[in-house]
Design a protein around this motif. Sequence first.
Motif, PDB file in Angstrom:
ATOM      1  N   LEU A  55       2.777  10.256  -5.956  1.00 37.62           N
ATOM      2  CA  LEU A  55       2.739   8.813  -5.769  1.00 37.62           C
ATOM      3  C   LEU A  55       3.578   8.063  -6.795  1.00 37.62           C
ATOM      4  N   SER A  56       3.734   8.635  -7.983  1.00 37.61           N
ATOM      5  CA  SER A  56       4.466   7.955  -9.059  1.00 37.61           C
ATOM      6  C   SER A  56       5.928   8.404  -9.042  1.00 37.61           C
ATOM      7  N   LYS A  60      10.860   4.697  -5.503  1.00 40.41           N
ATOM      8  CA  LYS A  60      10.148   4.081  -4.380  1.00 40.41           C
ATOM      9  C   LYS A  60       8.649   4.223  -4.588  1.00 40.41           C
ATOM     10  N   ASP A  61       7.906   3.364  -3.902  1.00 37.42           N
ATOM     11  CA  ASP A  61       6.454   3.446  -3.959  1.00 37.42           C
ATOM     12  C   ASP A  61       5.971   4.620  -3.115  1.00 37.42           C
ATOM     13  N   GLY A  62       5.219   5.522  -3.735  1.00 33.38           N
ATOM     14  CA  GLY A  62       4.782   6.728  -3.039  1.00 33.38           C
ATOM     15  C   GLY A  62       3.861   6.446  -1.873  1.00 33.38           C
ATOM     16  N   LEU A  63       2.980   5.456  -1.993  1.00 33.57           N
ATOM     17  CA  LEU A  63       2.050   5.149  -0.905  1.00 33.57           C
ATOM     18  C   LEU A  63       2.792   4.618   0.319  1.00 33.57           C
ATOM     19  N   GLN A  87     -10.553   4.984  -5.337  1.00 35.61           N
ATOM     20  CA  GLN A  87      -9.829   4.024  -4.506  1.00 35.61           C
ATOM     21  C   GLN A  87      -8.431   4.523  -4.173  1.00 35.61           C
ATOM     22  N   ASP A  88      -7.786   5.209  -5.118  1.00 38.42           N
ATOM     23  CA  ASP A  88      -6.464   5.773  -4.835  1.00 38.42           C
ATOM     24  C   ASP A  88      -6.548   6.819  -3.729  1.00 38.42           C
ATOM     25  N   GLY A  92      -4.787   6.430  -0.046  1.00 35.78           N
ATOM     26  CA  GLY A  92      -3.863   7.448   0.440  1.00 35.78           C
ATOM     27  C   GLY A  92      -4.262   8.000   1.787  1.00 35.78           C
ATOM     28  N   LEU A  93      -5.549   8.285   1.970  1.00 35.49           N
ATOM     29  CA  LEU A  93      -6.031   8.819   3.247  1.00 35.49           C
ATOM     30  C   LEU A  93      -5.953   7.765   4.342  1.00 35.49           C
TER      31      LEU A  93
END
Length: 233
Positions: A55-56, A60-63, A87-88, A92-93
């Motif tokens: 994600l990091s 670009k934003d991983g999400l 929450q992360d 993601g899911l």
Amino acid sequence: MTQALVSILDDEPAIRTMLADALEEAGFRTMSFGRATEFEAALKTHTPDVCLVDLSLPDKDGLTLVHRLALEQGATVIIISGRAQVQDRVTGLELGADDYVTKPFDPAEVVARIRARLRRDRPVAQTGNCARFNGWTACFDSYTLMDETGEQTPFSHAEGEVLRLFLERPKRLVSRAVMQETLGGAAGESFDRAMDVRISRLRTKLREDPKNPRLIKTVYGAGYIFLGDVDWS
């Protein structure tokens, strides 16, 4: 049989090397990328079976990338991240990832999770890859829903898992426990919330009235029932 291709997107060279070594030793083919732009360029010429996405990322934003992969690619998407907050994981899911692995991790666990996902994704032996129901056709090869006029609507890999579960069990109660056992993932609030989001999106794509859906009925306290007549081909 062609070996499954795993694409690894992580900006840490040591992580990429560790995962690639473990996966290749286990019989997978791999491609590794440190930047999202390189990863996305490769998708134009290669179709991975599994995408491991950090994600990091530096560019670009991983999400956001995970969400696009879930909508446009047929690959299994597994997040690998140092973000360990609940929450992360839930976000993601909800955006379409199939699994979430937190750093630090044992590469053997990642290999095992990939194998488990690929086993779940294999079509059931007696079932085809297209199903017709109530004026709709769901094709799991192309991840599309088609209405009676021929208009097509894409669905994500994660949404397809839930839809296929319902279509293989028409007019039978599908409990939360069955969903968790079949689709995998840890039972609990985050799993329930992810399922609710997927079902809500499926209802929208099937043009259901959210207050009175005709096909995917909620049985409060028990689970769901799919009320359509299904013909597999």
